[in-house]
Design a protein around this motif. Structure first.
Motif, short mmCIF file in Angstrom:
data_model
loop_
_atom_site.label_atom_id
_atom_site.label_comp_id
_atom_site.label_asym_id
_atom_site.label_seq_id
_atom_site.Cartn_x
_atom_site.Cartn_y
_atom_site.Cartn_z
N ASN A 19 -51.40 32.22 29.49
CA ASN A 19 -52.74 32.19 28.93
C ASN A 19 -53.70 31.78 30.05
O ASN A 19 -53.65 30.62 30.46
CB ASN A 19 -52.83 31.22 27.76
CG ASN A 19 -54.10 31.40 26.97
OD1 ASN A 19 -54.86 32.32 27.19
ND2 ASN A 19 -54.33 30.49 26.04
N LEU A 42 -61.17 37.95 16.99
CA LEU A 42 -61.83 36.79 16.37
C LEU A 42 -62.59 37.13 15.10
O LEU A 42 -63.03 36.22 14.39
CB LEU A 42 -62.74 36.09 17.38
CG LEU A 42 -61.99 35.39 18.52
CD1 LEU A 42 -62.98 34.68 19.44
CD2 LEU A 42 -60.96 34.41 17.99
N VAL A 68 -60.97 37.04 23.64
CA VAL A 68 -60.16 36.00 23.01
C VAL A 68 -59.50 36.59 21.77
O VAL A 68 -60.14 37.28 20.97
CB VAL A 68 -61.03 34.78 22.63
CG1 VAL A 68 -60.19 33.71 21.95
CG2 VAL A 68 -61.71 34.21 23.87
N TYR A 69 -58.21 36.30 21.61
CA TYR A 69 -57.43 36.80 20.48
C TYR A 69 -56.60 35.68 19.88
O TYR A 69 -56.39 34.64 20.51
CB TYR A 69 -56.48 37.92 20.95
CG TYR A 69 -57.20 39.15 21.42
CD1 TYR A 69 -57.48 40.19 20.55
CD2 TYR A 69 -57.61 39.27 22.74
CE1 TYR A 69 -58.16 41.32 20.97
CE2 TYR A 69 -58.29 40.39 23.18
CZ TYR A 69 -58.56 41.42 22.29
OH TYR A 69 -59.23 42.53 22.71
N LEU A 70 -56.12 35.91 18.68
CA LEU A 70 -55.20 34.99 18.01
C LEU A 70 -53.86 35.67 17.86
O LEU A 70 -53.79 36.82 17.44
CB LEU A 70 -55.73 34.59 16.64
CG LEU A 70 -57.08 33.88 16.62
CD1 LEU A 70 -57.55 33.69 15.18
CD2 LEU A 70 -56.98 32.53 17.32
N THR A 81 -50.12 29.69 14.88
CA THR A 81 -51.23 30.50 15.35
C THR A 81 -51.74 29.90 16.65
O THR A 81 -52.06 28.73 16.72
CB THR A 81 -52.37 30.56 14.32
OG1 THR A 81 -51.86 31.08 13.09
CG2 THR A 81 -53.50 31.44 14.81
N ASN A 82 -51.74 30.74 17.71
CA ASN A 82 -52.22 30.31 19.01
C ASN A 82 -53.36 31.23 19.46
O ASN A 82 -53.36 32.42 19.14
CB ASN A 82 -51.11 30.39 20.06
CG ASN A 82 -50.04 29.35 19.82
OD1 ASN A 82 -50.32 28.24 19.43
ND2 ASN A 82 -48.80 29.74 20.04
N LYS A 83 -54.27 30.66 20.19
CA LYS A 83 -55.36 31.43 20.78
C LYS A 83 -54.94 31.82 22.19
O LYS A 83 -54.33 31.02 22.89
CB LYS A 83 -56.62 30.57 20.82
CG LYS A 83 -57.89 31.32 21.16
CD LYS A 83 -59.09 30.39 21.25
CE LYS A 83 -59.33 29.61 19.99
NZ LYS A 83 -60.54 28.79 20.05
#
Length: 87
Positions: A19, A42, A68-70, A81-83
């Motif tokens: 990341n 998002l 940015v995604y989840l 759940t991670n960003k």
């Protein structure tokens, strides 16, 4: 200060990295034979999904636009759940 997302990530033991990611997002420590991974933008729109069956897996994110995604990982009764950032 840790966010709730980071805390869930550490408590559950499932890791997603690197990341930011360029081409591949790796998912580590999946314990069941059929973990489901969904990637959302998002706005909550599902971008892609995959089903994994081992403890070390990868998902191609090279086709995603930078942003940015989840990543939502459902591994048996565990939900993480991670960003992550796509460069």
């Amino acid at each position: 200060m840790s966010s709730t997302i980071e805390l869930k990530h550490k408590v559950k033991g499932i890791q997603s990295y690197p990341n930011p990611a360029n081409h591949t997002l790796y998912i580590k420590n999946i314990e069941t034979v059929s973990a489901i991974i969904n990637i959302f933008d998002l706005t909550g729109t599902k971008i892609t999904s995959a089903q994994f069956d081992s403890t070390y897996n990868s998902i191609d994110v090279s086709g995603l636009l930078p942003g940015v995604y989840l990543v939502h990982i459902k591994d048996g009764n565990k939900i993480v759940t991670n960003k992550f950032i796509k460069e």
